[in-house]
Design an enzyme around this catalytic site. Structure first.
Site, PDB file in Angstrom:
ATOM      1  CG  ASP A 101      -2.516   4.014  -1.511  1.00 31.29           C
ATOM      2  OD1 ASP A 101      -3.250   3.848  -2.501  1.00 31.29           O
ATOM      3  OD2 ASP A 101      -2.551   3.263  -0.522  1.00 31.29           O
ATOM      4  CB  SER A 139      -0.959  -0.033   1.199  1.00 31.83           C
ATOM      5  OG  SER A 139      -1.901   0.991   1.139  1.00 31.83           O
ATOM      6  CG  ASP A 152      -2.836  -0.557  -2.525  1.00 37.72           C
ATOM      7  OD1 ASP A 152      -2.812   0.611  -2.095  1.00 37.72           O
ATOM      8  OD2 ASP A 152      -3.423  -1.489  -1.943  1.00 37.72           O
TER       9      ASP A 152
END
Length: 447
Positions: A242, A103, A244
């Site tokens: 971000d 992430s 992902d």
């Protein structure tokens, strides 16, 4: 049962350090394969997506080896956003979806997230059963039943079409200049493509991944670069994703940042006005600002709070029949459209509001006055528990006494990093800083 490997969002850690090793990924793949291929047939599928971290290649191959060894057929999507994995798990009739990503974390971290056949993240109970299989000797499939692996080349295009289908029919983004910061991550191709196809003039930031620069000085956790580009180019709005692309920050025409709370406030009010907000309720976590709660109360709407983590938000949404939720950090979940947080989807909904109302981003991004909030993190040594010490406990108790009736305090361990997070809200800025700093000092001393 206490989970050993799974945190608030899958398994996560530093690449090539236990538990995020190739050997462990192979074992996780084999355990997941055995869990989902529970009838011994060879028709079971798993889709695997990843972000742009260098270690993604290693984990993709290791997971594939583990899964195919138990008879699962693997469909490799390559770099796609996390919400695309949730979508394609269902549309491709897969038994399980896996996203390889850490992430918003730096490049040296990585993680493995699981989605069930319904496209939603796995429950704690399912993860516990997979953990039990990891600890055991998983029986491999017979040679004739080993699974196959196939690369799917159009995954991101399927996701893009789904995104565009959520945009109001006939609406275009012509004349709108949009800065999109993809954090050198999973959406580096699909986000600019979708915005351009809908008619926007697109200014791209963070679209040159090299395996190491994901989230590095860009994206939703570092919006300063995109803000400067907005000011330099006279753009109307910015969308910062971000690594992902499951979270977003919106930047207005001045470069000011609107977090998830402000985005949820806008959407809740708009949906409620047309009878779309199920149960007149927004689901958010304990981290969301008190100002959001007051905003909703004033409109006769409700805020249901959950533990931190978008999976807990989604669980509460599904249990209560609610269709809008999210986190202050920028996870926005709209179950009318998606099974998990989707930063680009939320960004498109914000752009639709701009077109629909004719308002500038700065008007739509400021829905309520925030109560002063301070969040500080302290890294602690693995194996220690600073919160269990008497001095830290006494400091927390003292802070709660000082804030009684004036604000609130939240202390928690991060579910993805070895961090203690100390958050407080209070109208008195001096008191706010005092209580947070006193706890931070004691936690640091005990770490």
């Amino acid at each position: 049962m206490t989970r050993k490997f799974f945190g608030t969002d899958g398994v996560r850690g530093t690449a090539n350090i236990y538990p995020m090793t190739a050997d462990m990924a192979l074992r996780i793949g084999a355990a997941a394969g055995r869990y989902f291929r529970n009838d011994g047939s060879n028709g079971h599928r798993v889709v695997i997506g990843k972000d742009t971290r260098l270690s993604g290649y290693m984990f993709e191959n290791a997971l594939t080896a583990g899964l195919t060894s138990t008879g699962m057929n693997v469909l490799l999507l390559g770099p796609v956003p996390t919400p695309a994995v949730g979508l394609l798990t269902t549309s491709m009739r897969a038994d399980v979806g896996i996203m390889i990503s850490a992430s918003h974390n730096p490049h040296h971290d990585n993680g493995i997230k699981f989605f069930g056949p319904d496209g939603f993240k796995l429950s704690d109970a399912a993860e516990e059963q997979i953990e039990a299989l990891i600890a055991s000797d998983v029986e491999p499939a017979k040679a004739a039943n080993i699974g196959r692996a196939k690369r799917i080349d159009d995954g991101r295009f399927r996701y893009a079409e789904r995104l565009k289908a959520t945009f109001p029919a006939g609406m275009r983004l012509d004349g709108l200049k949009v800065v999109v910061d993809c954090a050198n991550g999973a959406a580096y191709k699909v986000a600019p493509e979708v915005l351009w196809e809908l008619g926007a003039t697109v200014i791209k930031v963070g679209v040159d991944p090299d395996g190491f620069n994901i989230n590095d000085g860009c994206g939703s956790t570092h919006p300063e670069r995109a803000a400067q580009v907005i000011r330099d180019t006279g753009a109307d709005v910015g969308i910062c994703l971000d690594g992902d692309a499951d979270r977003v920050m919106i930047l207005d025409e001045t470069g000011a940042v609107a977090d998830g709370d402000q985005i949820m406030a806008l959407m809740a009010a708009r949906w409620a006005a047309v009878g779309r907000l199920q149960g007149d309720t927004l689901v958010a976590t304990v981290m969301s600002n008190l100002g959001l709660e007051r905003f909703l109360d004033a409109k006769g709407l409700h805020l249901k709070r959950t533990a931190v983590g978008d999976r807990y938000v989604v669980e509460a949404m599904r249990a209560g029949g609610f269709n809008l939720g999210g986190e202050q950090s920028g996870h926005i979940v709209m179950t009318d459209y998606a099974t998990t947080g989707d930063g680009l989807l939320a960004g498109l909904q914000f752009l639709a509001a701009m077109i629909d109302t004719g308002h500038k981003a700065s008007v739509l991004a400021r829905n309520f006055d925030t109560v002063p909030q301070m969040l500080k993190n302290v890294r602690f040594t693995a194996g220690t528990d600073p919160l269990a010490t008497k001095r830290v406990a006494a400091s927390i108790a003292d802070a709660e006494i000082k804030l009684n009736g004036k604000g609130r305090l939240l202390i928690r361990k991060s579910g993805t990093e070895p961090l203690i997070r100390v958050m407080a809200e209070c109208e008195d800025d001096t008191l706010l800083a005092q209580v947070v700093d006193q706890i931070i000092a004691e936690v640091a001393a005990a770490s």
